[in-house]
Write a protein that holds these residues in place. Structure first.
Motif, mmCIF file in Angstrom:
data_model
loop_
_atom_site.group_PDB
_atom_site.id
_atom_site.type_symbol
_atom_site.label_atom_id
_atom_site.label_comp_id
_atom_site.label_asym_id
_atom_site.label_seq_id
_atom_site.Cartn_x
_atom_site.Cartn_y
_atom_site.Cartn_z
ATOM 1 N N VAL A 1 0.851 -1.188 0.000
ATOM 2 C CA VAL A 1 0.000 0.000 0.000
ATOM 3 C C VAL A 1 0.888 1.239 0.000
ATOM 4 C CG1 VAL A 1 -1.801 1.299 1.188
ATOM 5 C CG2 VAL A 1 -1.864 -1.201 1.196
ATOM 6 N N LYS A 2 0.849 1.978 -1.105
ATOM 7 C CA LYS A 2 1.756 3.106 -1.291
ATOM 8 C C LYS A 2 1.132 4.447 -0.921
ATOM 9 C CE LYS A 2 4.751 0.195 -2.763
ATOM 10 N NZ LYS A 2 5.839 -0.222 -1.829
ATOM 11 N N ALA A 3 -0.199 4.523 -0.918
ATOM 12 C CA ALA A 3 -0.873 5.786 -0.582
ATOM 13 C C ALA A 3 -2.274 5.475 -0.094
ATOM 14 C CB ALA A 3 -0.927 6.715 -1.788
ATOM 15 N N LEU A 4 -2.796 6.377 0.729
ATOM 16 C CA LEU A 4 -4.169 6.309 1.224
ATOM 17 C C LEU A 4 -4.903 7.562 0.775
ATOM 18 C CD1 LEU A 4 -3.415 5.247 4.917
ATOM 19 C CD2 LEU A 4 -4.157 3.738 3.068
ATOM 20 N N VAL A 5 -6.159 7.382 0.356
ATOM 21 C CA VAL A 5 -6.993 8.517 -0.026
ATOM 22 C C VAL A 5 -8.297 8.421 0.769
ATOM 23 C CG1 VAL A 5 -8.141 9.760 -1.884
ATOM 24 C CG2 VAL A 5 -5.985 8.557 -2.336
ATOM 25 N N PHE A 6 -8.613 9.495 1.467
ATOM 26 C CA PHE A 6 -9.804 9.550 2.302
ATOM 27 C C PHE A 6 -10.777 10.553 1.696
ATOM 28 C CE2 PHE A 6 -6.242 8.264 4.889
ATOM 29 C CZ PHE A 6 -6.750 7.285 5.736
ATOM 30 N N ALA A 7 -11.949 10.087 1.269
ATOM 31 C CA ALA A 7 -12.938 10.954 0.631
ATOM 32 C C ALA A 7 -14.112 11.159 1.583
ATOM 33 C CB ALA A 7 -13.426 10.333 -0.674
ATOM 34 N N ALA A 8 -14.228 12.378 2.131
ATOM 35 C CA ALA A 8 -15.251 12.657 3.149
ATOM 36 C C ALA A 8 -15.269 11.514 4.157
ATOM 37 C CB ALA A 8 -16.620 12.841 2.499
ATOM 38 N N ALA A 9 -14.108 11.240 4.730
ATOM 39 C CA ALA A 9 -13.912 10.001 5.481
ATOM 40 C C ALA A 9 -13.279 10.263 6.847
ATOM 41 C CB ALA A 9 -13.025 9.046 4.675
ATOM 42 N N PHE A 10 -13.344 9.230 7.674
ATOM 43 C CA PHE A 10 -12.723 9.274 8.991
ATOM 44 C C PHE A 10 -11.252 8.863 8.909
ATOM 45 C CE2 PHE A 10 -17.219 8.468 10.144
ATOM 46 C CZ PHE A 10 -17.430 9.566 10.973
ATOM 47 N N LEU A 11 -10.401 9.602 9.643
ATOM 48 C CA LEU A 11 -9.002 9.248 9.842
ATOM 49 C C LEU A 11 -8.787 9.141 11.353
ATOM 50 C CD1 LEU A 11 -9.078 11.229 7.182
ATOM 51 C CD2 LEU A 11 -6.604 11.196 7.439
ATOM 52 N N PRO A 12 -9.193 8.035 11.952
ATOM 53 C CA PRO A 12 -9.143 7.965 13.415
ATOM 54 C C PRO A 12 -7.742 7.743 13.959
ATOM 55 C CG PRO A 12 -9.916 5.889 12.510
ATOM 56 C CD PRO A 12 -9.768 6.832 11.346
ATOM 57 N N GLU A 13 -7.498 8.327 15.107
ATOM 58 C CA GLU A 13 -6.320 8.005 15.903
ATOM 59 C C GLU A 13 -6.628 6.698 16.639
ATOM 60 O OE1 GLU A 13 -3.288 7.576 16.868
ATOM 61 O OE2 GLU A 13 -2.790 9.717 17.006
ATOM 62 N N GLU A 14 -5.588 6.055 17.133
ATOM 63 C CA GLU A 14 -5.806 4.801 17.859
ATOM 64 C C GLU A 14 -6.784 5.022 19.013
ATOM 65 O OE1 GLU A 14 -3.219 1.086 19.778
ATOM 66 O OE2 GLU A 14 -2.201 2.884 19.011
ATOM 67 N N GLY A 15 -7.804 4.180 19.074
ATOM 68 C CA GLY A 15 -8.809 4.268 20.128
ATOM 69 C C GLY A 15 -10.020 5.118 19.781
ATOM 70 N N GLU A 16 -9.921 5.955 18.765
ATOM 71 C CA GLU A 16 -11.051 6.794 18.364
ATOM 72 C C GLU A 16 -12.035 6.001 17.511
ATOM 73 O OE1 GLU A 16 -9.313 11.353 18.136
ATOM 74 O OE2 GLU A 16 -9.221 10.109 16.346
ATOM 75 N N SER A 17 -13.302 6.363 17.620
ATOM 76 C CA SER A 17 -14.349 5.730 16.824
ATOM 77 C C SER A 17 -14.988 6.756 15.900
ATOM 78 C CB SER A 17 -15.428 5.139 17.741
ATOM 79 O OG SER A 17 -16.160 6.178 18.380
ATOM 80 N N ALA A 18 -15.768 6.257 14.954
ATOM 81 C CA ALA A 18 -16.517 7.151 14.074
ATOM 82 C C ALA A 18 -17.499 8.002 14.879
ATOM 83 C CB ALA A 18 -17.258 6.336 13.016
ATOM 84 N N VAL A 19 -18.107 7.405 15.886
ATOM 85 C CA VAL A 19 -19.059 8.146 16.726
ATOM 86 C C VAL A 19 -18.350 9.290 17.440
ATOM 87 C CG1 VAL A 19 -20.530 7.995 18.766
ATOM 88 C CG2 VAL A 19 -20.645 6.203 17.032
#
Length: 239
Positions: free
Chosen positions: A85-103
């Motif tokens: 995996v060379k790159a990540l693309v987040f489209a209107a998306a969550f980028l959580p830190e460890e322990g964080e949830s979408a909620v």
């Protein structure tokens, strides 16, 4: 000899399915990219990420992994430690830190009206645990999820939406891949699910390359060209 084009793996989020990427797939294929639009189970973050991780691990050559909405949490978990995996693309998306949830993240700043639009349906998972499948009320789907998409399209999207469990949205993330893999973020300024301010906060924290578009949450449907361009930029920058 030209370098091998990476395979683009697209991961949808909650209340959607792989067809939400159709416009993006069309744009990417016209530029010669191999593309896989993964089916995200939407049952639990750890298990969903394991499902995507196995798919990505089966692909020969480099991969650019893109996620929409809750799919962002999934790709960030799934990609950790995957060398292809060379790159990540987040489209209107969550980028959580460890322990964080979408909620947790969706409530970090004001603006999300998703909670008011949800219809829970009790279900029993194969392991016997009791959860709620969450749907967006069909009458509220257009305004909540995809206000800049024609209503004749959102009527179908509302009917075919795939539910996510409340447990998946509440589950904390593992160590995030965005800390070690170059990331791009498409910020949707008119998003009613993930507030614009939250998206900016996550992008800046991840030191990601940011592309801002005027769009509803359904950015892959309403602005497929912009999303495809961000993915293409990520692919070229990490080639």
């Amino acid at each position: 000899m030209s370098a091998q084009k990476p395979t683009i793996v697209l991961v949808h989020g909650a209340f959607a399915d792989s067809s939400s990427w159709n416009g993006v797939v069309d744009k990417l294929k016209s530029h010669g990219y191999p593309v896989v639009a993964a089916s995200n189970p939407l049952r639990g973050l750890t298990s969903d990420a394991a499902h995507v991780r196995q798919l990505v691990s089966s692909i020969d050559g480099p991969v650019v992994l893109a996620g929409h909405s809750y799919g962002g949490s999934v790709i960030s978990n799934a990609a950790t430690g995957l060398d292809n995996v060379k790159a990540l693309v987040f489209a209107a998306a969550f980028l959580p830190e460890e322990g964080e949830s979408a909620v947790t993240l969706s409530g970090k700043f004001p603006g999300s009206t998703l909670g008011e639009a949800l219809r829970p349906v009790p279900v029993t998972l194969p392991n016997g645990s009791q959860v709620a499948d969450l749907y967006i009320e069909q009458s509220k789907f257009h305004a909540q999820f995809a206000a800049d998409v024609p209503e004749e399209t959102t009527t179908i999207m509302a009917s075919t939406q795939r539910p996510v469990t409340d447990a998946a949205l509440a589950e904390g993330a593992s160590a995030p891949a965005w800390k070690s893999i170059p990331s791009w973020v498409v910020v949707a300024t008119e998003d009613q699910n993930i507030p614009h301010q939250t998206q900016i906060f996550m992008a800046e924290r991840a030191k990601a390359t940011v592309v801002t578009v005027t769009s509803s949450h359904a950015v892959s449907v309403s602005r497929p060209g912009d999303v495809a361009r961000a993915i293409n930029e990520a692919a070229q920058a990490t080639a």
